[in-house]
Design a protein around this motif. Sequence first.
Motif, PDB file in Angstrom:
ATOM      1  N   ARG A  58       0.845  -1.197   0.000  1.00 15.27           N
ATOM      2  CA  ARG A  58       0.000   0.000   0.000  1.00 15.27           C
ATOM      3  C   ARG A  58       0.880   1.248   0.000  1.00 15.27           C
ATOM      4  O   ARG A  58       0.740   2.125  -0.849  1.00 15.27           O
ATOM      5  CB  ARG A  58      -0.906  -0.020   1.241  1.00 15.27           C
ATOM      6  N   GLN A  62       1.583   3.584  -3.334  1.00 13.42           N
ATOM      7  CA  GLN A  62       1.085   4.977  -3.262  1.00 13.42           C
ATOM      8  C   GLN A  62       2.228   5.950  -3.498  1.00 13.42           C
ATOM      9  O   GLN A  62       2.077   6.980  -4.145  1.00 13.42           O
ATOM     10  CB  GLN A  62       0.511   5.257  -1.875  1.00 13.42           C
ATOM     11  N   LYS A 128      -4.304   5.432  -3.835  1.00 12.91           N
ATOM     12  CA  LYS A 128      -4.101   6.854  -3.536  1.00 12.91           C
ATOM     13  C   LYS A 128      -2.746   7.316  -4.077  1.00 12.91           C
ATOM     14  O   LYS A 128      -1.868   6.507  -4.365  1.00 12.91           O
ATOM     15  CB  LYS A 128      -4.117   7.054  -2.026  1.00 12.91           C
ATOM     16  N   SER A 131      -1.804  13.919  -1.871  1.00 14.96           N
ATOM     17  CA  SER A 131      -2.775  15.006  -2.033  1.00 14.96           C
ATOM     18  C   SER A 131      -2.169  16.230  -2.713  1.00 14.96           C
ATOM     19  O   SER A 131      -2.837  16.941  -3.466  1.00 14.96           O
ATOM     20  CB  SER A 131      -3.301  15.415  -0.651  1.00 14.96           C
ATOM     21  N   ASN A 157      10.198  13.513   5.072  1.00 13.77           N
ATOM     22  CA  ASN A 157       9.439  12.275   5.261  1.00 13.77           C
ATOM     23  C   ASN A 157      10.245  11.041   4.831  1.00 13.77           C
ATOM     24  O   ASN A 157      10.118   9.957   5.411  1.00 13.77           O
ATOM     25  CB  ASN A 157       8.133  12.400   4.435  1.00 13.77           C
ATOM     26  N   GLY A 222       0.313  13.755   6.192  1.00 14.51           N
ATOM     27  CA  GLY A 222      -0.786  12.879   6.589  1.00 14.51           C
ATOM     28  C   GLY A 222      -1.501  13.397   7.824  1.00 14.51           C
ATOM     29  O   GLY A 222      -1.090  14.381   8.436  1.00 14.51           O
ATOM     30  N   SER A 228      -4.441   8.838  12.616  1.00 16.46           N
ATOM     31  CA  SER A 228      -3.709   8.071  11.597  1.00 16.46           C
ATOM     32  C   SER A 228      -3.834   6.571  11.885  1.00 16.46           C
ATOM     33  O   SER A 228      -3.140   6.031  12.741  1.00 16.46           O
ATOM     34  CB  SER A 228      -2.236   8.507  11.626  1.00 16.46           C
ATOM     35  N   ASN A 230      -2.933   3.913  10.345  1.00 21.41           N
ATOM     36  CA  ASN A 230      -1.855   2.973  10.000  1.00 21.41           C
ATOM     37  C   ASN A 230      -0.584   3.164  10.815  1.00 21.41           C
ATOM     38  O   ASN A 230       0.287   2.286  10.815  1.00 21.41           O
ATOM     39  CB  ASN A 230      -1.494   3.132   8.516  1.00 21.41           C
ATOM     40  N   LYS A 240       7.527   2.881   9.217  1.00 17.73           N
ATOM     41  CA  LYS A 240       7.625   4.317   9.503  1.00 17.73           C
ATOM     42  C   LYS A 240       8.525   4.448  10.726  1.00 17.73           C
ATOM     43  O   LYS A 240       8.350   3.694  11.684  1.00 17.73           O
ATOM     44  CB  LYS A 240       6.239   4.855   9.871  1.00 17.73           C
ATOM     45  N   ASN A 244       3.784  11.119  11.792  1.00 13.53           N
ATOM     46  CA  ASN A 244       3.335  12.210  10.907  1.00 13.53           C
ATOM     47  C   ASN A 244       3.513  13.576  11.574  1.00 13.53           C
ATOM     48  O   ASN A 244       4.028  14.511  10.969  1.00 13.53           O
ATOM     49  CB  ASN A 244       1.840  12.036  10.567  1.00 13.53           C
TER      50      ASN A 244
HETATM   51  N1  FAQ Z   1      -2.118  12.264   0.413  1.00 11.05           N
HETATM   52  O1  FAQ Z   1      -2.683   6.255   8.574  1.00 11.05           O
HETATM   53  P1  FAQ Z   1      -2.061   7.292   7.717  1.00 11.05           P
HETATM   54  C1  FAQ Z   1       7.017  13.394  -3.425  1.00 11.05           C
HETATM   55  C2  FAQ Z   1      -3.803   8.555   3.481  1.00 11.05           C
HETATM   56  S1  FAQ Z   1       6.411  11.882  -3.037  1.00 11.05           S
HETATM   57  C3  FAQ Z   1      -2.977  11.247   0.136  1.00 11.05           C
HETATM   58  O2  FAQ Z   1      -1.213   8.310   8.404  1.00 11.05           O
HETATM   59  P2  FAQ Z   1       0.269   6.130   6.439  1.00 11.05           P
HETATM   60  C4  FAQ Z   1       8.142  13.484  -4.419  1.00 11.05           C
HETATM   61  C5  FAQ Z   1      -3.060   7.262   3.778  1.00 11.05           C
HETATM   62  O3  FAQ Z   1      -2.576   6.667   2.584  1.00 11.05           O
HETATM   63  C6  FAQ Z   1       5.102  12.227  -1.889  1.00 11.05           C
HETATM   64  N2  FAQ Z   1      -3.319  10.318   1.048  1.00 11.05           N
HETATM   65  O4  FAQ Z   1      -1.264   6.570   6.519  1.00 11.05           O
HETATM   66  C7  FAQ Z   1       7.885  14.524  -5.401  1.00 11.05           C
HETATM   67  C8  FAQ Z   1      -4.130   6.459   4.475  1.00 11.05           C
HETATM   68  O5  FAQ Z   1      -5.035   5.903   3.532  1.00 11.05           O
HETATM   69  P3  FAQ Z   1      -5.068   4.289   3.190  1.00 11.05           P
HETATM   70  C9  FAQ Z   1       4.547  10.981  -1.405  1.00 11.05           C
HETATM   71  C10 FAQ Z   1      -2.751  10.420   2.264  1.00 11.05           C
HETATM   72  O6  FAQ Z   1       0.478   5.386   5.181  1.00 11.05           O
HETATM   73  C11 FAQ Z   1       8.103  15.850  -5.090  1.00 11.05           C
HETATM   74  C12 FAQ Z   1      -4.918   7.517   5.234  1.00 11.05           C
HETATM   75  O7  FAQ Z   1      -4.640   8.752   4.602  1.00 11.05           O
HETATM   76  N3  FAQ Z   1       5.381  10.449  -0.360  1.00 11.05           N
HETATM   77  O8  FAQ Z   1       6.524  14.318  -2.927  1.00 11.05           O
HETATM   78  C13 FAQ Z   1      -1.836  11.425   2.596  1.00 11.05           C
HETATM   79  O9  FAQ Z   1       0.694   5.496   7.714  1.00 11.05           O
HETATM   80  C14 FAQ Z   1       7.869  16.849  -6.032  1.00 11.05           C
HETATM   81  C15 FAQ Z   1      -4.543   7.574   6.702  1.00 11.05           C
HETATM   82  O10 FAQ Z   1      -3.185   8.046   6.878  1.00 11.05           O
HETATM   83  C16 FAQ Z   1       5.177   9.220   0.129  1.00 11.05           C
HETATM   84  O11 FAQ Z   1       4.301   8.501  -0.287  1.00 11.05           O
HETATM   85  C17 FAQ Z   1      -1.533  12.375   1.628  1.00 11.05           C
HETATM   86  N4  FAQ Z   1      -0.695  13.406   1.842  1.00 11.05           N
HETATM   87  O12 FAQ Z   1       1.055   7.529   6.344  1.00 11.05           O
HETATM   88  C18 FAQ Z   1       7.425  14.184  -6.660  1.00 11.05           C
HETATM   89  C19 FAQ Z   1       6.132   8.787   1.213  1.00 11.05           C
HETATM   90  N5  FAQ Z   1      -1.469  11.254   3.888  1.00 11.05           N
HETATM   91  O13 FAQ Z   1      -3.779   3.984   2.470  1.00 11.05           O
HETATM   92  C20 FAQ Z   1       7.190  15.182  -7.579  1.00 11.05           C
HETATM   93  C21 FAQ Z   1       5.821   7.431   1.747  1.00 11.05           C
HETATM   94  C22 FAQ Z   1      -2.129  10.169   4.342  1.00 11.05           C
HETATM   95  O14 FAQ Z   1      -5.127   3.571   4.527  1.00 11.05           O
HETATM   96  C23 FAQ Z   1       7.414  16.510  -7.300  1.00 11.05           C
HETATM   97  N6  FAQ Z   1       4.540   7.392   2.426  1.00 11.05           N
HETATM   98  N7  FAQ Z   1      -2.904   9.680   3.371  1.00 11.05           N
HETATM   99  O15 FAQ Z   1      -6.266   4.110   2.327  1.00 11.05           O
HETATM  100  C24 FAQ Z   1       4.396   7.680   3.749  1.00 11.05           C
HETATM  101  O16 FAQ Z   1       5.334   8.055   4.437  1.00 11.05           O
HETATM  102  C25 FAQ Z   1       3.045   7.466   4.357  1.00 11.05           C
HETATM  103  O17 FAQ Z   1       2.299   6.647   3.501  1.00 11.05           O
HETATM  104  C26 FAQ Z   1       2.253   8.784   4.661  1.00 11.05           C
HETATM  105  C27 FAQ Z   1       0.888   8.390   5.236  1.00 11.05           C
HETATM  106  C28 FAQ Z   1       3.012   9.612   5.686  1.00 11.05           C
HETATM  107  C29 FAQ Z   1       2.035   9.599   3.384  1.00 11.05           C
END
Ligand code: FAQ
Length: 337
Positions: A58, A62, A128, A131, A157, A222, A228, A230, A240, A244
Motif C-alpha cells: 500500500r 502509493q 491513492k 494530495s 518524510n 498525513g 492516523s 496505520n 515508519k 506524521n
Molecule cells: N495524500 O494512517 P495514515 C514526493 C492517506 S512523493 C494522500 O497516516 P500512512 C516526491 C493514507 O494513505 C510524496 N493520502 O497513513 C515529489 C491512508 O489511507 P489508506 C509521497 C494520504 O500510510 C516531489 C490515510 O490517509 N510520499 O513528494 C496522505 O501510515 C515533487 C490515513 O493516513 C510518500 O508517499 C496524503 N498526503 O502515512 C514528486 C512517502 N497522507 O492507504 C514530484 C511514503 C495520508 O489507509 C514533485 N509514504 N494519506 O487508504 C508515507 O510516508 C506514508 O504513507 C504517509 C501516510 C506519511 C504519506
Amino acid sequence: MYTQAMDLMAKEGKTEAPVLRSAEEVQLEERFDARIDAGDFIEAKDWMPEHYRKTLLRQISQHAHSEIVGMLPEGNWITRAPTLKRKAILLAKVQDEGGHGLYLYAAAETLGTSRDQMFDALHTGKAKYSSIFNYPTLSWADMGVIGWLVDGAAIMNQVPICRCSYAPYARAMVRICREESFHQRQGFDSLFVMMKQGTQAQKDMVQDAVNRWWWATLMMFGPTDDQSPNSAQSMRWGIKRISNDELRQKFVDATVEQAQVLGVSLPDPDLRWNEERQHYDFGAIDWSEFWRVVGGDGPCNRERLGARVKAWEDGAWVRDAALAHASKQAERSRKHA
Ligand code: FAQ
C-alpha cells in the motif's frame, strides 16, 4: 495442528474475518517480530506476515504513484521555463521523478504484485497518491516553491524511510533522497534569485506561490497521529520511523528559517517560536480540505487521473510493439538453441 487463538486482523476500525493460524505460523511471526526488534532488514525472499506485506505494498505503491503523478504539475511548465538553464534543470527534475516511480514500482513488485495491477489500481481510482499533486501550478514561481517546499517535505518524510525494515524499499529510498535533495536546492535557488535580484512583480509572484502551497505542503505528512489508523502498526514494524506530527513539526522548524533567508512570509498568523517547547507553534490545518482532496475532490484530481489514463492508453502501441519484439527474439533464440 491449529491453535485455537483467533487472530482478529483489525485495521483502521475495519475488522477482517477471523484468521486461524497454525502453530508454525505463530512461530514464524514470533521470529519475524524478534528480527524487527533487533533492527534486522527483511528481504523479499524472507517470510513476512501477510499484513506487513499488504501495508508495504500500500505505502510503496502509493509512493510510486505520487512520483509519477507528481511529474504532471511541473511538466506543465517545461515549455514555459524562462531560460534555457531553468528549462534543463526542470526537465532533469521531472525525469528524476519518473525514475523514482520506477525504482518504487520495482520495490513494490518484489512483494508479489505486478506493475500492471498497480497501474490498474491507480487508473481506476482505487489507489491513492499524494494530495499535494492535486493543486494547480499557476505561475513560474510555483516551480521554485514545489522544489523548496514540496521536495523539502518529501525529503523530511523520506530520509527516515532509508532505514525502513523492508530492505528493497530502504535501498530505493537512499538513491531517491540524494536526488530529492538536489530538487529542493534548485527550487530554493530559483526563488532566491527572484527574491534577491528580481523585480517587484517577481517577488510578489513568489509570495503568492508560497501562500498557495504552504498549507497543502503541511498536509503531505498525513493526518495527525491520533487520526492516523496505520501509524501505530507501521511504527511497530519499522516501516515508519518517525510519526506524521513529528515530521510535520521538524519540517516547520527547518522551513521558517529558510523563509527568513528568502525574505518571504509564511501565511500563518499563529506561527511563532515557543521557547518552552523549543519548536515553532503553527495554526490549525484545514483537515476537511485534506480529506476532500484525498477523497478525489481536489482542484485537479480529475485532470491528473485523466492525464495518467490517457498516457497509459496512448502508450499501448509501444507496449504491444515491445512485447511482439520480445516474443520474436525469444522465438529466434529457441530456434538457434
Ligand atoms: N495524500 O494512517 P495514515 C514526493 C492517506 S512523493 C494522500 O497516516 P500512512 C516526491 C493514507 O494513505 C510524496 N493520502 O497513513 C515529489 C491512508 O489511507 P489508506 C509521497 C494520504 O500510510 C516531489 C490515510 O490517509 N510520499 O513528494 C496522505 O501510515 C515533487 C490515513 O493516513 C510518500 O508517499 C496524503 N498526503 O502515512 C514528486 C512517502 N497522507 O492507504 C514530484 C511514503 C495520508 O489507509 C514533485 N509514504 N494519506 O487508504 C508515507 O510516508 C506514508 O504513507 C504517509 C501516510 C506519511 C504519506
